[in-house]
Write a protein that holds these residues in place. Structure first.
Motif, PDB file in Angstrom:
ATOM      1  N   GLY A  40      -7.096 -40.825 -25.397  1.00 11.21           N
ATOM      2  CA  GLY A  40      -6.148 -40.146 -24.529  1.00 11.21           C
ATOM      3  C   GLY A  40      -6.330 -40.444 -23.056  1.00 11.21           C
ATOM      4  O   GLY A  40      -5.426 -40.223 -22.257  1.00 11.21           O
ATOM      5  N   GLY A  41      -7.491 -40.937 -22.664  1.00  9.60           N
ATOM      6  CA  GLY A  41      -7.743 -41.220 -21.257  1.00  9.60           C
ATOM      7  C   GLY A  41      -8.994 -42.048 -21.089  1.00  9.60           C
ATOM      8  O   GLY A  41      -9.735 -42.304 -22.049  1.00  9.60           O
ATOM      9  N   VAL A  42      -9.262 -42.449 -19.850  1.00 12.15           N
ATOM     10  CA  VAL A  42     -10.387 -43.335 -19.587  1.00 12.15           C
ATOM     11  C   VAL A  42     -11.724 -42.636 -19.826  1.00 12.15           C
ATOM     12  O   VAL A  42     -12.681 -43.256 -20.316  1.00 12.15           O
ATOM     13  CB  VAL A  42     -10.301 -43.894 -18.145  1.00 12.15           C
ATOM     14  CG1 VAL A  42     -10.399 -42.781 -17.117  1.00 12.15           C
ATOM     15  CG2 VAL A  42     -11.379 -44.939 -17.905  1.00 12.15           C
ATOM     16  N   SER A  43     -11.821 -41.344 -19.508  1.00 12.48           N
ATOM     17  CA  SER A  43     -13.081 -40.621 -19.711  1.00 12.48           C
ATOM     18  C   SER A  43     -13.428 -40.526 -21.189  1.00 12.48           C
ATOM     19  O   SER A  43     -14.593 -40.686 -21.583  1.00 12.48           O
ATOM     20  CB  SER A  43     -12.992 -39.215 -19.106  1.00 12.48           C
ATOM     21  OG  SER A  43     -12.823 -39.273 -17.708  1.00 12.48           O
ATOM     22  N   GLU A  46     -14.578 -44.001 -22.303  1.00 12.93           N
ATOM     23  CA  GLU A  46     -15.903 -44.336 -21.778  1.00 12.93           C
ATOM     24  C   GLU A  46     -17.002 -43.579 -22.520  1.00 12.93           C
ATOM     25  O   GLU A  46     -18.063 -44.141 -22.832  1.00 12.93           O
ATOM     26  CB  GLU A  46     -15.957 -44.024 -20.285  1.00 12.93           C
ATOM     27  CG  GLU A  46     -17.176 -44.583 -19.579  1.00 12.93           C
ATOM     28  CD  GLU A  46     -17.058 -44.507 -18.068  1.00 12.93           C
ATOM     29  OE1 GLU A  46     -18.112 -44.424 -17.405  1.00 12.93           O
ATOM     30  OE2 GLU A  46     -15.918 -44.532 -17.550  1.00 12.93           O
ATOM     31  N   ALA A  47     -16.754 -42.302 -22.821  1.00 12.77           N
ATOM     32  CA  ALA A  47     -17.741 -41.504 -23.551  1.00 12.77           C
ATOM     33  C   ALA A  47     -17.962 -42.057 -24.956  1.00 12.77           C
ATOM     34  O   ALA A  47     -19.100 -42.130 -25.447  1.00 12.77           O
ATOM     35  CB  ALA A  47     -17.288 -40.050 -23.617  1.00 12.77           C
ATOM     36  N   ALA A  48     -16.880 -42.462 -25.605  1.00 15.58           N
ATOM     37  CA  ALA A  48     -16.989 -43.015 -26.957  1.00 15.58           C
ATOM     38  C   ALA A  48     -17.748 -44.342 -26.942  1.00 15.58           C
ATOM     39  O   ALA A  48     -18.584 -44.605 -27.815  1.00 15.58           O
ATOM     40  CB  ALA A  48     -15.599 -43.208 -27.553  1.00 15.58           C
ATOM     41  N   PHE A  49     -17.474 -45.162 -25.941  1.00 11.67           N
ATOM     42  CA  PHE A  49     -18.145 -46.459 -25.852  1.00 11.67           C
ATOM     43  C   PHE A  49     -19.634 -46.286 -25.554  1.00 11.67           C
ATOM     44  O   PHE A  49     -20.470 -47.020 -26.084  1.00 11.67           O
ATOM     45  CB  PHE A  49     -17.488 -47.323 -24.780  1.00 11.67           C
ATOM     46  CG  PHE A  49     -16.048 -47.670 -25.067  1.00 11.67           C
ATOM     47  CD1 PHE A  49     -15.563 -47.678 -26.365  1.00 11.67           C
ATOM     48  CD2 PHE A  49     -15.167 -47.979 -24.033  1.00 11.67           C
ATOM     49  CE1 PHE A  49     -14.239 -47.993 -26.644  1.00 11.67           C
ATOM     50  CE2 PHE A  49     -13.846 -48.301 -24.296  1.00 11.67           C
ATOM     51  CZ  PHE A  49     -13.380 -48.305 -25.602  1.00 11.67           C
ATOM     52  N   LEU A  50     -19.971 -45.321 -24.698  1.00 12.22           N
ATOM     53  CA  LEU A  50     -21.377 -45.063 -24.382  1.00 12.22           C
ATOM     54  C   LEU A  50     -22.120 -44.558 -25.612  1.00 12.22           C
ATOM     55  O   LEU A  50     -23.262 -44.959 -25.873  1.00 12.22           O
ATOM     56  CB  LEU A  50     -21.478 -44.044 -23.244  1.00 12.22           C
ATOM     57  CG  LEU A  50     -22.892 -43.688 -22.782  1.00 12.22           C
ATOM     58  CD1 LEU A  50     -23.618 -44.926 -22.265  1.00 12.22           C
ATOM     59  CD2 LEU A  50     -22.845 -42.609 -21.699  1.00 12.22           C
ATOM     60  N   SER A  51     -21.468 -43.700 -26.385  1.00 13.94           N
ATOM     61  CA  SER A  51     -22.088 -43.169 -27.599  1.00 13.94           C
ATOM     62  C   SER A  51     -22.389 -44.283 -28.599  1.00 13.94           C
ATOM     63  O   SER A  51     -23.414 -44.261 -29.290  1.00 13.94           O
ATOM     64  CB  SER A  51     -21.163 -42.129 -28.236  1.00 13.94           C
ATOM     65  OG  SER A  51     -21.690 -41.654 -29.455  1.00 13.94           O
TER      66      SER A  51
END
Length: 286
Positions: A40-43, A46-51
């Protein structure tokens, strides 16, 4: 039929195909975008990619960005290619200019050619009639400008998106927890010869080869800030691809809409009864 006439007819058929397939193409792109761009958005991205990097395997591909990369670049390339078909169609349907305009252009042609107007636009300006029913020619010029702008946006996005994997490789290379292995190989050879000895002439050759492998073990833990940097890079690529895809689709639907509204003026800018290029008249000049 002359070669130019055959090109003109072929361009017309190509454009009709592009216009006919346009709605289906946009429908397919909308479906692909919904499947590929899942965040739904960049945040959130980014959180999913970091995880996904928590295990320390930073060298594995980001499947989400990879899917977006493929569908977006395919769309941009196809869109730019189709726009070139439309540009060729309009360029081949510019009307024949009248004698008065020819004399006027002849006196100013050198000055115009020295200006900074792009060649495609200059050709239209040099060829477009300024007397009589010129509204269709104005439509052609405006449409050509719009097509060029949209195509250049697509081509720019296509070029910019190609840098993603290079940037990602540079970011991964900065991680210090990765095991790095290097190999080096050394080869040497020698040749000797002797004459007149006890056993007569003698020749000897020898060669040797050695391979050395070095493995460097990095830090025990992955650097969190490096991981955040990689996740941010992937998230930015995700957003950039999303914007490029949506911009391409918006531009493409506007192009199809303008073609539908102005088809008669684009194909026959001075009317079907006008004899000359870009008309439905019978006195075409080839």
């Amino acid at each position: 039929m002359s070669a130019i006439a055959s090109y003109r007819n072929a361009a017309l058929e190509e454009v009709k195909k592009v216009v006919e397939l346009g709605p289906k193409m946009l429908e397919d792109l909308s479906s692909s975008m919904a499947k590929s761009f899942v965040f739904g958005g960049v945040s959130e991205a980014e959180a999913a990619f970091l995880s996904s990097l928590s295990g320390g395997d930073v060298e594995k591909a980001n499947d989400t960005v990879d899917a977006c990369y493929k569908v977006t670049r395919d769309a941009l390339a196809t869109g730019a290619q189709n726009i070139r078909v439309l540009e060729r169609f309009i360029g081949l349907h510019i009307p024949q200019m009248g004698e008065s305009l020819e004399r006027s252009i002849a006196s100013r042609a050198h000055a115009w050619r020295m200006c900074t107007i792009p060649v495609s636009h200059l050709d239209i300006q040099l060829s477009s009639p300024r007397d009589g029913n010129n509204f269709g020619v104005t439509v052609q010029m405006m449409m050509s400008k719009f097509l060029k702008e949209e195509r250049e946006k697509m081509e720019k996005s296509l070029a910019e998106s190609s840098k993603y994997y290079s940037s990602r490789a540079d970011a991964i290379d900065k991680f210090t927890h990765l095991k790095k292995t290097s190999k080096s190989e050394t080869k040497s050879s020698s040749k000797t010869s002797a004459t007149g000895g006890k056993d007569g002439d003698e020749s000897k050759e020898s060669s040797s080869s050695s391979t050395e492998e070095k493995t460097t073990h990095g830090d025990d833990e992955m650097n969190l800030h490096r991981a955040r940097a990689l996740a941010a890079l992937d998230a930015q690529a995700y957003v950039d691809l999303s914007v490029a895809m949506q911009t391409m689709m918006d531009g493409y639907v506007c192009i199809l809409d303008n073609l539908e509204k102005n088809w008669e003026k684009l194909e026959n800018p001075r009317g079907k009864n006008y004899g000359g290029y870009g008309s439905g008249g019978s006195s075409m000049v080839y």
